[in-house]
Structure formats: C-alpha cells, structure tokens
Design an enzyme around this catalytic site. Structure first.
Site, PDB file in Angstrom:
ATOM      1  N   CYS A  54       1.027  -1.093   0.009  1.00 46.07           N
ATOM      2  CA  CYS A  54      -0.182   0.058   0.097  1.00 46.07           C
ATOM      3  C   CYS A  54       1.124   1.574  -0.129  1.00 46.07           C
ATOM      4  O   CYS A  54       1.881   0.841   0.659  1.00 46.07           O
ATOM      5  CB  CYS A  54      -0.731   0.009   1.165  1.00 46.07           C
ATOM      6  SG  CYS A  54      -1.859   1.347   1.368  1.00 46.07           S
ATOM      7  N   CYS A  58       0.299   5.018   6.557  1.00 50.02           N
ATOM      8  CA  CYS A  58       0.389   4.561   8.605  1.00 50.02           C
ATOM      9  C   CYS A  58       0.764   3.955   9.405  1.00 50.02           C
ATOM     10  O   CYS A  58       1.554   2.737   8.879  1.00 50.02           O
ATOM     11  CB  CYS A  58      -0.945   3.492   8.449  1.00 50.02           C
ATOM     12  SG  CYS A  58      -2.282   4.486   6.743  1.00 50.02           S
ATOM     13  N   CYS A  61       0.322   0.511  10.434  1.00 47.79           N
ATOM     14  CA  CYS A  61      -0.288  -0.730   9.308  1.00 47.79           C
ATOM     15  C   CYS A  61       1.058  -1.447   8.866  1.00 47.79           C
ATOM     16  O   CYS A  61       2.343  -0.983   8.520  1.00 47.79           O
ATOM     17  CB  CYS A  61      -0.773   0.333   8.162  1.00 47.79           C
ATOM     18  SG  CYS A  61      -1.180  -1.505   6.893  1.00 47.79           S
ATOM     19  N   CYS A  98     -16.168  -9.432   5.925  1.00 48.04           N
ATOM     20  CA  CYS A  98     -15.592  -8.064   5.844  1.00 48.04           C
ATOM     21  C   CYS A  98     -14.364  -8.373   4.773  1.00 48.04           C
ATOM     22  O   CYS A  98     -13.348  -8.803   4.732  1.00 48.04           O
ATOM     23  CB  CYS A  98     -15.581  -7.440   6.865  1.00 48.04           C
ATOM     24  SG  CYS A  98     -14.601  -5.912   6.603  1.00 48.04           S
ATOM     25  N   CYS A 130     -19.246  -6.411   3.918  1.00 47.27           N
ATOM     26  CA  CYS A 130     -18.897  -5.289   4.148  1.00 47.27           C
ATOM     27  C   CYS A 130     -17.855  -5.874   3.514  1.00 47.27           C
ATOM     28  O   CYS A 130     -16.755  -6.323   3.420  1.00 47.27           O
ATOM     29  CB  CYS A 130     -18.517  -5.101   5.743  1.00 47.27           C
ATOM     30  SG  CYS A 130     -17.883  -3.719   6.280  1.00 47.27           S
ATOM     31  N   CYS A 190     -19.283   1.443   9.231  1.00 43.26           N
ATOM     32  CA  CYS A 190     -18.486   1.575   9.802  1.00 43.26           C
ATOM     33  C   CYS A 190     -17.833   1.643  10.504  1.00 43.26           C
ATOM     34  O   CYS A 190     -16.587   2.376   8.752  1.00 43.26           O
ATOM     35  CB  CYS A 190     -18.209   0.244   9.932  1.00 43.26           C
ATOM     36  SG  CYS A 190     -17.270  -0.692  10.603  1.00 43.26           S
ATOM     37  N   ARG A 262     -17.847  -2.671  18.097  1.00 43.11           N
ATOM     38  CA  ARG A 262     -16.937  -4.713  17.948  1.00 43.11           C
ATOM     39  C   ARG A 262     -15.685  -4.574  18.805  1.00 43.11           C
ATOM     40  O   ARG A 262     -14.906  -3.620  18.378  1.00 43.11           O
ATOM     41  CB  ARG A 262     -16.153  -4.209  16.349  1.00 43.11           C
ATOM     42  CG  ARG A 262     -18.118  -4.330  15.882  1.00 43.11           C
ATOM     43  CD  ARG A 262     -18.207  -4.299  13.980  1.00 43.11           C
ATOM     44  NE  ARG A 262     -19.370  -4.333  13.562  1.00 43.11           N
ATOM     45  CZ  ARG A 262     -19.917  -5.280  13.342  1.00 43.11           C
ATOM     46  NH1 ARG A 262     -20.300  -6.192  14.156  1.00 43.11           N
ATOM     47  NH2 ARG A 262     -21.942  -4.239  12.820  1.00 43.11           N
TER      48      ARG A 262
HETATM   49  N1  SAM Z   1      -6.823   0.894   3.481  1.00 41.23           N
HETATM   50  C1  SAM Z   1      -7.776   0.648   3.833  1.00 41.23           C
HETATM   51  C2  SAM Z   1      -7.960   1.554   4.711  1.00 41.23           C
HETATM   52  O1  SAM Z   1      -6.990   2.024   5.120  1.00 41.23           O
HETATM   53  O2  SAM Z   1      -9.432   2.417   5.459  1.00 41.23           O
HETATM   54  C3  SAM Z   1      -8.283  -0.607   4.186  1.00 41.23           C
HETATM   55  C4  SAM Z   1      -7.899  -1.944   5.212  1.00 41.23           C
HETATM   56  S1  SAM Z   1      -6.997  -1.554   6.303  1.00 41.23           S
HETATM   57  C5  SAM Z   1      -5.862  -2.076   7.265  1.00 41.23           C
HETATM   58  C6  SAM Z   1      -8.286  -1.442   8.446  1.00 41.23           C
HETATM   59  C7  SAM Z   1      -7.963  -1.193   9.753  1.00 41.23           C
HETATM   60  O3  SAM Z   1      -7.465  -1.946   9.924  1.00 41.23           O
HETATM   61  C8  SAM Z   1      -7.342  -0.210   9.685  1.00 41.23           C
HETATM   62  O4  SAM Z   1      -8.228   1.627   9.246  1.00 41.23           O
HETATM   63  C9  SAM Z   1      -6.833   0.752  10.959  1.00 41.23           C
HETATM   64  O5  SAM Z   1      -7.729   1.041  11.609  1.00 41.23           O
HETATM   65  C10 SAM Z   1      -6.715  -1.418  11.097  1.00 41.23           C
HETATM   66  N2  SAM Z   1      -5.644  -1.353  11.328  1.00 41.23           N
HETATM   67  C11 SAM Z   1      -4.500  -1.700   9.953  1.00 41.23           C
HETATM   68  N3  SAM Z   1      -3.156  -2.308  11.222  1.00 41.23           N
HETATM   69  C12 SAM Z   1      -3.978  -2.418  12.614  1.00 41.23           C
HETATM   70  C13 SAM Z   1      -2.973  -2.282  13.667  1.00 41.23           C
HETATM   71  N4  SAM Z   1      -1.171  -3.139  12.762  1.00 41.23           N
HETATM   72  N5  SAM Z   1      -3.292  -2.340  14.511  1.00 41.23           N
HETATM   73  C14 SAM Z   1      -4.522  -2.612  15.004  1.00 41.23           C
HETATM   74  N6  SAM Z   1      -5.718  -2.300  13.658  1.00 41.23           N
HETATM   75  C15 SAM Z   1      -5.188  -2.004  12.777  1.00 41.23           C
HETATM   76  C1  DTB Z   2     -10.885  -3.133  12.449  1.00 38.73           C
HETATM   77  O1  DTB Z   2     -11.382  -1.647  12.722  1.00 38.73           O
HETATM   78  N1  DTB Z   2     -10.790  -3.984  12.230  1.00 38.73           N
HETATM   79  C2  DTB Z   2     -10.264  -4.514  11.576  1.00 38.73           C
HETATM   80  C3  DTB Z   2     -11.049  -4.375  10.376  1.00 38.73           C
HETATM   81  N2  DTB Z   2     -12.144  -3.265  10.842  1.00 38.73           N
HETATM   82  C4  DTB Z   2     -10.554  -4.135   8.599  1.00 38.73           C
HETATM   83  C5  DTB Z   2      -9.015  -4.722  11.336  1.00 38.73           C
HETATM   84  C6  DTB Z   2      -7.944  -4.827  12.132  1.00 38.73           C
HETATM   85  C7  DTB Z   2      -6.167  -5.226  11.112  1.00 38.73           C
HETATM   86  C8  DTB Z   2      -5.823  -5.569  12.429  1.00 38.73           C
HETATM   87  C9  DTB Z   2      -3.827  -5.845  11.845  1.00 38.73           C
HETATM   88  C10 DTB Z   2      -3.991  -6.096  10.591  1.00 38.73           C
HETATM   89  O2  DTB Z   2      -4.506  -8.195  11.111  1.00 38.73           O
HETATM   90  O3  DTB Z   2      -3.320  -6.472   9.687  1.00 38.73           O
HETATM   91 FE1  SF4 Z   3      -2.950   1.007   3.253  1.00 40.97          FE
HETATM   92 FE2  SF4 Z   3      -2.940  -0.410   5.668  1.00 40.97          FE
HETATM   93 FE3  SF4 Z   3      -3.424   2.684   5.375  1.00 40.97          FE
HETATM   94 FE4  SF4 Z   3      -5.223   0.895   4.925  1.00 40.97          FE
HETATM   95  S1  SF4 Z   3      -4.173   1.118   7.063  1.00 40.97           S
HETATM   96  S2  SF4 Z   3      -4.265   2.920   3.514  1.00 40.97           S
HETATM   97  S3  SF4 Z   3      -3.618  -0.304   4.054  1.00 40.97           S
HETATM   98  S4  SF4 Z   3      -1.115   1.284   4.830  1.00 40.97           S
END
Ligand code: SAM
Ligand code: DTB
Ligand code: SF4
Length: 332
Positions: A54, A58, A61, A98, A130, A190, A262
């Site tokens: 990506c 973030c 992430c 989802c 979702c 959501c 959730r």
């Molecule tokens: N790329 C899209 C976005 O950012 O909206 C969708 C996927 S993103 C992985 C979905 C959500 O996962 C993020 O908004 C974040 O709140 C959560 N998330 C990602 N990495 C995480 C982590 N290490 N710990 C907790 N939540 C995480």
């Molecule tokens: C949300 O708030 N938590 C879920 C779902 N929406 C998409 C994702 C959590 C991701 C945690 C990190 C991972 O497993 O990559």
């Molecule tokens: Fe990309 Fe992860 Fe940010 Fe979603 S949360 S926009 S997958 S870097």
C-alpha cells in the site's frame, strides 16, 4: 431510555470517559441493556483480499509498502477463493464478512469489477457483506451499493489533532468525505479507531466526538487495540491496559447506544475475563478466526469456549431497525 444525540460537547464526553471505571461500566451496561440484547454478540470474519504494497504511510500498518514487515504480499484473490472463504465463515457461525484491500483508494479498473463480483456473491450467501478498500468516490459507493454491499468500513483511527502524527499521506477530511459518500449511497457506516498509538485521552475523546456528532451515528464502531507489528514505526508501543479498552468501549456505547461496538484487534492478548469486561461495557461483536487481516486472532475453539462460559449467543444477520434498512435482496 437514554436518548440518541448528535450534539455532544467535549465536556460531556470527557466527564463520561473519566468517570470512576466501575461507575462507567455500570452506566454503559445500563444503556446497552436499554437498546440491545446483552447476551447477543455478532461474530464476523475478515479476509484480506489484497495484501500489502500500500502506498499510504499509516504508522500502525504492516501493509504499507514503505515499511519492511513480513506480511505475505499478494494481488487481488480470485473471486471463487473469496466466496469459498465466506461460505466456510458462514458455516462456522459468522453472519458478517468483511473484505479488506491494501489500497489508498478504489480505482475504476478490473480489480474493482472483481470486488463487485465478490460483494454480489457474499450478499447472496445471506451474510452482511462489508468492504474496507480505502477512499471511495460517490460513484464507486453507488456501484458497491448496487452490487449488494451492506456496510463499508473506513476508520477515523484517532482524533483530527493526532492524525498527522500517524498518517501524512491523506487528511482527516478525506476520511470524512468518504464516510459521507458511503452514507449518501445508503450503505451502512462502520467507523472507529485504534488505541495505543501514543495518543492522549483527549484524542480518544475527540475521535468519539467526531463519530457521534456525525449527522447520523455509524451503525458500527470498531475499537481496536494496536497490534504492534515489527517493521512499522509503532512496533515498540506498549500494550494498552484493559481499563483503557473498557473506557473507550463504554464511552462509545453511551454516546452511540444503538451502534454495534466491535471489540476488534488486540484480543489475542486478552484473557476471557478481560473480554468479559468489554462485553459488560457494551461491546457486542468480535472478529472470529485465527487471523484478522494479517495478524493473529484467537481461534474458533477458544471463542466457542468463551461464548459458553459467558452465556453469549451469536447474533443473526441483518438484525435491528437500522440494519433492516440496509439489507439487499439476494440477487439470484
Ligand atoms: N486500506 C484501507 C484503509 O486503510 O481504510 C482498508 C484496510 S485497513 C488495514 C483497515 C483498518 O485496520 C485500519 O483503518 C486500522 O484501523 C486497522 N488496523 C490496521 N493495522 C492495525 C494494527 N496493527 N493494529 C490495529 N488495527 C489496525
Ligand atoms: C477494524 O477496525 N479492524 C479490522 C477491520 N476494521 C478491517 C482490521 C484489524 C486489522 C489488524 C491488523 C491486521 O491484522 O493486519
Ligand atoms: Fe494502506 Fe494500511 Fe493505511 Fe489501509 S491502513 S491505507 S492498507 S497503509
């Protein structure tokens, strides 16, 4: 009966958030019981349909291309494989599925057409479908709705003030604009966030204020505890205590009484007793299966055992007055 309001002040929310924790739990549990069946917990399943690579930055992430993490990068999965996964999730008791993609935003290309096929297929399984695909235009939201999308996840993650510390490649307003596009397309919203990213209480309160003062409350509010992943800038963050999770969940429950709150990322590090406090404080959904998107999650067996111990029952799909309004008729 507690009222539904969209004009919360920071002082009101701060007073709730900082209440002695047992009083806070008691009040949230009371509000929860006025609006929901406290024994019911919705079981949902996540699937990363496109992982890693990506362009966003973030800080939490593992899927951002610029960090060196050991996620298994893959392009968009085939439609059949995704539907197979959804069917298995349904058989295991999930009522919501989802699909997540590591995209900054949706592009109008063949991959989006494939996602629309996935949405149709999952909807036809009778599950709440979702997606979380990054930013969306109004037109893309309308296409997803037409394909049968029930809900769209797009987290605010933290307060507007703290946002710049976590993400620099997009603005808080971009997030709000997508939420608006989702709402206007009559897709259920959501949106929630993550705690444990170095934010202060004022940021947690600020995020809840933004969510609860939207013209309509999100139907679903995920509360994630940061899962620190090696290679990301937040890899060394300390784990949040259960009391912080409880304060966040309870405050969300009191502010948005009818939303599904959730208990999302972070459960692998929580005991059954800690999760029980979260359910008492108003959480009424979990993600099931041994993986979230890329990180570990408690397996099916331990959750089944937890449901038995706590006398919880899985919630059926499309329940509640707000939920019925978003349901799509299976297409064929
Ligand atoms: N790329 C899209 C976005 O950012 O909206 C969708 C996927 S993103 C992985 C979905 C959500 O996962 C993020 O908004 C974040 O709140 C959560 N998330 C990602 N990495 C995480 C982590 N290490 N710990 C907790 N939540 C995480
Ligand atoms: C949300 O708030 N938590 C879920 C779902 N929406 C998409 C994702 C959590 C991701 C945690 C990190 C991972 O497993 O990559
Ligand atoms: Fe990309 Fe992860 Fe940010 Fe979603 S949360 S926009 S997958 S870097």
């Amino acid at each position: 009966m507690s009222e539904i309001k969209n004009n919360w002040t920071r002082e009101e929310v701060s007073a709730i958030y900082h209440r002695p924790v047992l009083d806070l739990i008691y009040e949230a549990a009371t509000v929860h019981r006025q609006h929901n069946d406290p024994q019911e917990v919705q079981v949902c399943t996540l699937l990363s349909v496109k992982t890693g690579g990506c362009p966003e930055d973030c800080a939490y992430c593992p899927q951002a291309a610029r960090y060196h993490t050991d996620v298994d990068v893959h392009k968009l999965l085939p439609v059949e494989e995704v539907l197979d996964h959804a069917q298995k999730a349904r058989e295991a008791g999930s009522t919501r599925f989802c699909m997540g993609a590591a995209w900054r935003e949706v592009r109008d290309n063949r991959d989006f057409d494939k996602v629309l096929e996935m949405v149709k297929g999952v909807n036809n399984l009778g599950m709440e479908v979702c997606c979380t695909l990054g930013m969306l235009t109004a037109e893309q939201a309308a296409k997803l709705k037409e394909a049968g999308l029930y809900a769209y996840n797009h987290n605010l993650d933290t307060s507007e003030e703290h946002y710049g510390e976590i993400i620099s490649t997009r603005k808080y307003d971009d997030r709000l604009k997508t939420l608006d596009n989702v709402r206007n397309a009559k897709i259920s919203v959501c949106s929630g966030g993550i705690i444990g990213m170095g934010e202060g209480d004022q940021d947690r309160i600020g995020m809840l204020l933004t969510l609860a003062n939207l013209p309509e409350h999100p139907e679903s509010v995920p509360v994630n505890a940061l899962v620190p992943v090696a290679g990301t800038p937040l890899e060394n963050q300390e784990r949040v205590s259960v009391w912080e999770m409880v304060r966040m969940i309870a405050t969300a429950r009191i502010m948005m009484p009818k939303a599904m709150v959730r208990l999302s990322a972070g459960r692998v590090k929580m005991t059954t007793e800690e999760q029980a406090l979260c359910f008492l404080a108003g959480a009424n959904s979990i993600f099931a299966g041994d993986k979230l998107l890329t990180t570990p999650n408690p397996g099916e067996d331990s959750d089944k055992e937890m449901f038995q111990i706590l006398n919880l029952k899985p919630r059926e799909a499309f329940k509640g007055e707000a939920m019925v309004k978003f349901q799509q008729i299976p297409l064929a």
